[in-house]
Design a protein around this motif. Sequence first.
Motif, PDB file in Angstrom:
ATOM      1  N   LEU A 198       0.830  -1.217   0.000  1.00  0.00           N
ATOM      2  CA  LEU A 198       0.000   0.000   0.000  1.00  0.00           C
ATOM      3  C   LEU A 198       0.858   1.258   0.000  1.00  0.00           C
ATOM      4  CD1 LEU A 198      -2.691   1.496   0.268  1.00  0.00           C
ATOM      5  CD2 LEU A 198      -2.631   1.027   2.737  1.00  0.00           C
ATOM      6  N   PHE A 199       1.838   1.300   0.897  1.00  0.00           N
ATOM      7  CA  PHE A 199       2.706   2.477   1.012  1.00  0.00           C
ATOM      8  C   PHE A 199       4.071   2.235   0.375  1.00  0.00           C
ATOM      9  CE2 PHE A 199      -0.067   2.690   4.845  1.00  0.00           C
ATOM     10  CZ  PHE A 199      -0.746   3.856   4.519  1.00  0.00           C
ATOM     11  N   SER A 200       4.586   3.257  -0.291  1.00  0.00           N
ATOM     12  CA  SER A 200       5.934   3.176  -0.858  1.00  0.00           C
ATOM     13  C   SER A 200       6.980   3.715   0.114  1.00  0.00           C
ATOM     14  CB  SER A 200       6.006   3.968  -2.168  1.00  0.00           C
ATOM     15  OG  SER A 200       5.802   5.355  -1.935  1.00  0.00           O
ATOM     16  N   VAL A 201       6.535   4.281   1.225  1.00  0.00           N
ATOM     17  CA  VAL A 201       7.473   4.922   2.160  1.00  0.00           C
ATOM     18  C   VAL A 201       8.416   3.917   2.811  1.00  0.00           C
ATOM     19  CG1 VAL A 201       6.001   6.909   2.653  1.00  0.00           C
ATOM     20  CG2 VAL A 201       5.714   4.810   3.990  1.00  0.00           C
ATOM     21  N   TRP A 202       7.971   2.660   2.985  1.00  0.00           N
ATOM     22  CA  TRP A 202       8.839   1.661   3.617  1.00  0.00           C
ATOM     23  C   TRP A 202      10.078   1.436   2.752  1.00  0.00           C
ATOM     24  CZ3 TRP A 202       6.526   2.388   7.750  1.00  0.00           C
ATOM     25  CH2 TRP A 202       5.147   2.226   7.934  1.00  0.00           C
ATOM     26  N   ASP A 203       9.885   1.334   1.444  1.00  0.00           N
ATOM     27  CA  ASP A 203      11.030   1.126   0.546  1.00  0.00           C
ATOM     28  C   ASP A 203      11.981   2.310   0.595  1.00  0.00           C
ATOM     29  OD1 ASP A 203      10.640  -1.447  -1.061  1.00  0.00           O
ATOM     30  OD2 ASP A 203       8.665  -0.512  -1.248  1.00  0.00           O
ATOM     31  N   ARG A 204      11.426   3.500   0.693  1.00  0.00           N
ATOM     32  CA  ARG A 204      12.272   4.694   0.772  1.00  0.00           C
ATOM     33  C   ARG A 204      13.036   4.728   2.099  1.00  0.00           C
ATOM     34  NH1 ARG A 204      10.624   8.080  -3.413  1.00  0.00           N
ATOM     35  NH2 ARG A 204       8.578   7.562  -4.284  1.00  0.00           N
ATOM     36  N   MET A 205      12.379   4.279   3.167  1.00  0.00           N
ATOM     37  CA  MET A 205      12.999   4.294   4.493  1.00  0.00           C
ATOM     38  C   MET A 205      14.120   3.263   4.618  1.00  0.00           C
ATOM     39  SD  MET A 205       9.675   4.714   6.995  1.00  0.00           S
ATOM     40  CE  MET A 205      10.629   4.284   8.446  1.00  0.00           C
ATOM     41  N   PHE A 206      13.909   2.077   4.006  1.00  0.00           N
ATOM     42  CA  PHE A 206      14.847   0.970   4.226  1.00  0.00           C
ATOM     43  C   PHE A 206      15.745   0.678   3.022  1.00  0.00           C
ATOM     44  CE2 PHE A 206      11.169   0.110   7.063  1.00  0.00           C
ATOM     45  CZ  PHE A 206      11.842   0.248   8.274  1.00  0.00           C
ATOM     46  N   GLY A 207      15.792   1.602   2.078  1.00  0.00           N
ATOM     47  CA  GLY A 207      16.770   1.512   1.004  1.00  0.00           C
ATOM     48  C   GLY A 207      16.476   0.510  -0.093  1.00  0.00           C
ATOM     49  N   THR A 208      15.190   0.163  -0.280  1.00  0.00           N
ATOM     50  CA  THR A 208      14.852  -0.797  -1.339  1.00  0.00           C
ATOM     51  C   THR A 208      14.019  -0.144  -2.440  1.00  0.00           C
ATOM     52  OG1 THR A 208      12.926  -1.519  -0.015  1.00  0.00           O
ATOM     53  CG2 THR A 208      14.951  -2.826   0.159  1.00  0.00           C
ATOM     54  N   PHE A 209      14.015   1.188  -2.489  1.00  0.00           N
ATOM     55  CA  PHE A 209      13.221   1.864  -3.509  1.00  0.00           C
ATOM     56  C   PHE A 209      14.000   2.035  -4.802  1.00  0.00           C
ATOM     57  CE2 PHE A 209      11.802   5.673  -5.776  1.00  0.00           C
ATOM     58  CZ  PHE A 209      10.475   5.337  -5.995  1.00  0.00           C
ATOM     59  N   GLN A 210      13.303   1.856  -5.919  1.00  0.00           N
ATOM     60  CA  GLN A 210      13.893   2.079  -7.228  1.00  0.00           C
ATOM     61  C   GLN A 210      12.836   2.671  -8.154  1.00  0.00           C
ATOM     62  OE1 GLN A 210      17.072   1.759  -8.734  1.00  0.00           O
ATOM     63  NE2 GLN A 210      15.923   2.813 -10.337  1.00  0.00           N
ATOM     64  N   GLU A 211      13.146   3.803  -8.732  1.00  0.00           N
ATOM     65  CA  GLU A 211      12.235   4.420  -9.695  1.00  0.00           C
ATOM     66  C   GLU A 211      12.283   3.658 -11.014  1.00  0.00           C
ATOM     67  OE1 GLU A 211      11.529   8.766 -11.891  1.00  0.00           O
ATOM     68  OE2 GLU A 211      13.142   8.487 -10.418  1.00  0.00           O
ATOM     69  N   GLU A 212      11.172   3.643 -11.728  1.00  0.00           N
ATOM     70  CA  GLU A 212      11.119   2.994 -13.037  1.00  0.00           C
ATOM     71  C   GLU A 212      11.854   3.863 -14.053  1.00  0.00           C
ATOM     72  OE1 GLU A 212       7.753   0.857 -15.838  1.00  0.00           O
ATOM     73  OE2 GLU A 212       7.251   2.753 -14.860  1.00  0.00           O
ATOM     74  N   LYS A 213      12.968   3.348 -14.558  1.00  0.00           N
ATOM     75  CA  LYS A 213      13.779   4.081 -15.527  1.00  0.00           C
ATOM     76  C   LYS A 213      13.471   3.659 -16.960  1.00  0.00           C
ATOM     77  CE  LYS A 213      16.283   6.401 -12.525  1.00  0.00           C
ATOM     78  NZ  LYS A 213      16.237   7.877 -12.428  1.00  0.00           N
ATOM     79  N   HIS A 214      13.098   2.402 -17.126  1.00  0.00           N
ATOM     80  CA  HIS A 214      12.752   1.871 -18.442  1.00  0.00           C
ATOM     81  C   HIS A 214      11.792   0.705 -18.242  1.00  0.00           C
ATOM     82  CE1 HIS A 214      15.303  -1.675 -17.726  1.00  0.00           C
ATOM     83  NE2 HIS A 214      16.225  -0.821 -17.288  1.00  0.00           N
ATOM     84  N   THR A 215      11.154   0.278 -19.303  1.00  0.00           N
ATOM     85  CA  THR A 215      10.219  -0.843 -19.195  1.00  0.00           C
ATOM     86  C   THR A 215      10.967  -2.084 -18.723  1.00  0.00           C
ATOM     87  OG1 THR A 215       8.838   0.025 -20.976  1.00  0.00           O
ATOM     88  CG2 THR A 215       8.575  -2.306 -20.424  1.00  0.00           C
ATOM     89  N   PRO A 216      10.544  -2.700 -17.634  1.00  0.00           N
ATOM     90  CA  PRO A 216      11.253  -3.862 -17.096  1.00  0.00           C
ATOM     91  C   PRO A 216      11.160  -5.085 -18.014  1.00  0.00           C
ATOM     92  CG  PRO A 216       9.817  -2.862 -15.443  1.00  0.00           C
ATOM     93  CD  PRO A 216       9.438  -2.270 -16.760  1.00  0.00           C
ATOM     94  N   THR A 217      12.129  -5.977 -17.857  1.00  0.00           N
ATOM     95  CA  THR A 217      12.030  -7.310 -18.430  1.00  0.00           C
ATOM     96  C   THR A 217      11.347  -8.167 -17.375  1.00  0.00           C
ATOM     97  OG1 THR A 217      14.094  -7.010 -19.651  1.00  0.00           O
ATOM     98  CG2 THR A 217      13.289  -9.278 -19.369  1.00  0.00           C
ATOM     99  N   TYR A 218      10.111  -8.537 -17.620  1.00  0.00           N
ATOM    100  CA  TYR A 218       9.323  -9.211 -16.590  1.00  0.00           C
ATOM    101  C   TYR A 218       9.671 -10.694 -16.472  1.00  0.00           C
ATOM    102  CZ  TYR A 218       6.559  -4.969 -17.169  1.00  0.00           C
ATOM    103  OH  TYR A 218       6.159  -3.664 -17.256  1.00  0.00           O
ATOM    104  N   GLY A 219       9.415 -11.236 -15.286  1.00  0.00           N
ATOM    105  CA  GLY A 219       9.628 -12.658 -15.056  1.00  0.00           C
ATOM    106  C   GLY A 219      10.823 -12.929 -14.174  1.00  0.00           C
ATOM    107  N   LEU A 220      11.236 -14.177 -14.152  1.00  0.00           N
ATOM    108  CA  LEU A 220      12.361 -14.610 -13.332  1.00  0.00           C
ATOM    109  C   LEU A 220      13.671 -14.450 -14.091  1.00  0.00           C
ATOM    110  CD1 LEU A 220      10.728 -17.910 -11.993  1.00  0.00           C
ATOM    111  CD2 LEU A 220      10.859 -15.703 -10.817  1.00  0.00           C
ATOM    112  N   THR A 221      14.776 -14.399 -13.356  1.00  0.00           N
ATOM    113  CA  THR A 221      16.080 -14.303 -14.013  1.00  0.00           C
ATOM    114  C   THR A 221      16.365 -15.551 -14.836  1.00  0.00           C
ATOM    115  OG1 THR A 221      17.122 -15.148 -11.984  1.00  0.00           O
ATOM    116  CG2 THR A 221      17.046 -12.755 -12.271  1.00  0.00           C
TER     117      THR A 221
END
Length: 283
Positions: free
Chosen positions: A214-237
């Motif tokens: 629900l909230f994005s603040v947790w990711d910002r607080m704990f260093g796991t936030f990443q802005e969308e820079k380009h369309t992701p490659t979806y799925g597993l590695t």
Amino acid sequence: MSEVVISIEENIGLMIYIIIGFSVVLAIVEFFYELYKKKINKWRLGEMWASFSVFIVAQLMEKTSTLIFAGAFLLVGEFIPWQIPLNAWTTVLCLVLVDFIYYWEHVIEHKVRILWSYHSIHHSSPIYNYTTAMRVSFIDSLITWVFYLPLILIGFHPYIVLLCFFLVLMYQFWLHTEIIGKLGWFELVFMTPSQHRVHHGSDKMYLDKNFGALFSVWDRMFGTFQEEKHTPTYGLTKPIRTINPIKVHLIEYMNIFKDLRKSENLKEAWNYLVKHPGWTPKN
């Protein structure tokens, strides 16, 4: 207070139908939008069917998982002599705490392989639309209730915790789409489709990012936030390359079994279960 709880209990079913109805409308609108954009092809339809069929398999276990999830809360709640007063403020507090716990549950599911084994199912789709939200394991609800028991222990009523958990879970549905772009200031507080697309990306810069529900603040607080820079490659590695719902459910367990068989000792076998996905004795 008991009258309020009874009212909530009676209206949970109605809320579920309203939210499901809204979700169906979103999925239909998105489907016709993808038709309009000529994104629908045989391969994409196959992946959409895979997600939907996985959802059907999960629903076969729904009553059992719901019984365990709700039953455990109600049973533990019977033995708690104290109770937090029920009002608008404590309900909001419960919602925030549920989302906070969900964040850490989600992080742990990505870091501990035996938990990743069921959560990876949700990440296995190489496409990203509302059918992807349906690709969930039937094992999920059999395990995740344990994370939220502390809220019952500190005095929140089981029905309030269940309601808040359901709201957090349902909020995530609308995040699984490519047709909604970035949402400006809203993204500073709340999770959005753009941020959740990052979470489903297998690109190196997107791995293990944006765990919030629900909230994005947790990711910002704990260093796991990443802005969308380009369309992701979806799925597993390592793509699973199957749309068979049984194989989608079982493939990571099969991989774990193969690793356990080649373990040279108990410590190594244990590490294959509790270390991060991709762990080997060499790393």
